[in-house]
Enzyme design. Sequence first.
Site, mmCIF file in Angstrom:
data_model
loop_
_atom_site.group_PDB
_atom_site.id
_atom_site.type_symbol
_atom_site.label_atom_id
_atom_site.label_comp_id
_atom_site.label_asym_id
_atom_site.label_seq_id
_atom_site.Cartn_x
_atom_site.Cartn_y
_atom_site.Cartn_z
ATOM 1 N N SER A 128 54.693 32.675 41.320
ATOM 2 C CA SER A 128 55.675 33.707 41.642
ATOM 3 C C SER A 128 57.092 33.241 41.373
ATOM 4 O O SER A 128 57.403 32.064 41.522
ATOM 5 C CB SER A 128 55.576 34.128 43.103
ATOM 6 N N LYS A 182 48.401 35.109 46.300
ATOM 7 C CA LYS A 182 49.436 35.687 45.435
ATOM 8 C C LYS A 182 49.400 37.215 45.498
ATOM 9 O O LYS A 182 50.430 37.883 45.506
ATOM 10 C CB LYS A 182 49.253 35.203 43.985
ATOM 11 N N HIS A 185 50.996 38.213 48.647
ATOM 12 C CA HIS A 185 52.442 38.013 48.422
ATOM 13 C C HIS A 185 53.036 39.238 47.728
ATOM 14 O O HIS A 185 54.076 39.758 48.131
ATOM 15 C CB HIS A 185 52.672 36.752 47.570
ATOM 16 N N ASN A 186 52.366 39.705 46.687
ATOM 17 C CA ASN A 186 52.899 40.853 45.958
ATOM 18 C C ASN A 186 52.908 42.112 46.816
ATOM 19 O O ASN A 186 53.834 42.912 46.740
ATOM 20 C CB ASN A 186 52.102 41.088 44.672
ATOM 21 N N GLU A 189 55.773 41.832 48.945
ATOM 22 C CA GLU A 189 56.948 42.088 48.079
ATOM 23 C C GLU A 189 57.199 43.602 47.969
ATOM 24 O O GLU A 189 58.330 44.069 48.120
ATOM 25 C CB GLU A 189 56.667 41.465 46.707
HETATM 26 C C1 6PG Z 1 56.297 37.534 41.284
HETATM 27 C C2 6PG Z 1 56.086 39.008 41.084
HETATM 28 C C3 6PG Z 1 55.444 39.321 39.779
HETATM 29 C C4 6PG Z 1 55.169 40.792 39.572
HETATM 30 C C5 6PG Z 1 56.395 41.614 39.440
HETATM 31 C C6 6PG Z 1 56.182 43.044 38.975
HETATM 32 O O1 6PG Z 1 55.813 37.064 42.310
HETATM 33 O O2 6PG Z 1 56.940 36.888 40.474
HETATM 34 O O3 6PG Z 1 55.271 39.489 42.095
HETATM 35 O O4 6PG Z 1 54.234 38.600 39.735
HETATM 36 O O5 6PG Z 1 54.444 40.922 38.427
HETATM 37 O O6 6PG Z 1 57.087 41.611 40.635
HETATM 38 O O7 6PG Z 1 55.305 43.739 39.771
HETATM 39 P P1 6PG Z 1 55.189 45.335 39.688
HETATM 40 O O8 6PG Z 1 55.367 45.720 38.257
HETATM 41 O O9 6PG Z 1 53.841 45.674 40.183
HETATM 42 O O10 6PG Z 1 56.301 45.852 40.528
#
Ligand code: 6PG
Length: 478
Positions: A128, A182, A185-186, A189
């Site tokens: 990430s 991960k 985590h997303n 996010e």
């Molecule tokens: C990271 C992010 C990354 C992710 C983007 C776009 O941890 O660096 O999570 O892996 O691909 O944030 O995600 P979306 O296109 O689904 O918003």
Amino acid sequence: ARADVGVVGLAVMGSNLARNLARHGHTVALYNRSPEKTRALVAEHGDEGEFVPSESLEDFVASLTTPRVVISMVQAGAGTDAVVDAVADLLEPGDMVVDGGNALFGDTIRRTQALAARKLHFVGAGVSGGEEGALNGPSIMVGGSEAAYETLGPIVESIAAQVDGTPCAAHLGTDGAGHFVKMVHNGIEYADMQLIGEAYDLLRHVVGLSPAEIADVFREWNTGELDSFLIEITAEVLAHVDGATGQPFADVVLDEAGMKGTGTWTVQTALSLGTPVSGIAEAVFARALSSHRETRDAVQAAFGVSSGSATPVPDDVPGFVEAVRRALYASKIVSYAQGFDMLSAGAAEHGWDLDMGTIARIWRGGCIIRARFLDRITDAYREHPGLVSLLTAPVFHEALDGAGDAWRDVVAAAVRAGVPVPGFSAALAAFDGARRDRLPAALVQGQRDLFGAHTYRRVDREGSFHVLWGEDRREVRA
Ligand code: 6PG
């Protein structure tokens, strides 16, 4: 053979990771399907360290010292399968393939088994931090076997972000554990971004602040308990002025959010685990709603357009801004608590021994959700290893307890103004739901028993029961 690590797939993430490795003293073998990317990387950044470029996969594999470590940075799904299969055909027992893409953890489990059958290590590693992180220090969530980590650990720890002298990389569990973490985590996010978006919407359309003023509010918030990368970049985006029109950048961007699918995976997985991640789910659905242009147009045509701005500005503007901040922080705590609940559920389901404190620790730097707040989570798990829910961690007690009125006032004001706050209200509902002495779930049990004899348990006696609804309504033991 002289490269100690190889990278396959030299799009931005892959080439930045390769450069990061080279800058940390590794000799990096390079391969990309179209050789132009390999050549460009060496031409532009060849002076940053030792690279061994190859234009065939055979040469690439031959350029690596054994046991070989090949990091694949290609698209998740079929692209990854193609690369893993092609590389595996050229490797020898004991060699290792590391998937640094955003793979679905179930695919990682499958690939781990397939490669193990050929005496090859497969390691799913969540990376990430976007392009910048890959180059200057990402957070790396590593799955796979302990044995594989003995070789891989020093490599990933050398290139990861460092916080207080500790690398933001760790072995978290076997097979798909790294990609599972991960994925969560997303999801977190997504929830963080949605909550920040709702706070912006409230400040803009209930309080009436301009994007530039809101940027200042976020900058101020970034000096306190909300201090985080996402708050920081939000201020930057809000302060940006569109070069072509002179308008706030936020006003010229089409309001339809994209997503590549990891948030959806998080929610799908949470549904099968039976873990409520309502904050993450609302964030995914809010992105989906934003992109359903036809529905939005039709509803606006039928009921009129609502901008939220027609509602009266709160009397005490600084007080309301502070209430939004408190509501945002409380909602964030709930969404992290849900994310960590999901980690526990995943660990139980897949037999991983996930250490929550370690996960919070390696999220403190490098990754998109990096924040000061994660120190508190690390401490909470360190002080209370058996913590059932983050909601009960003493460090968050004051923030949740003290936010009560502000949280309700903000959600109520948003509802009255017609400003949707699905994240704030889902978080509040989750907190209220957990606090209620009696939930209407009792009634649901009664309904289920009436129409389907699904039985219920009683508050005062052990066992399962059923009422003979269609007969004399006697209660019988099921
Ligand atoms: C990271 C992010 C990354 C992710 C983007 C776009 O941890 O660096 O999570 O892996 O691909 O944030 O995600 P979306 O296109 O689904 O918003």
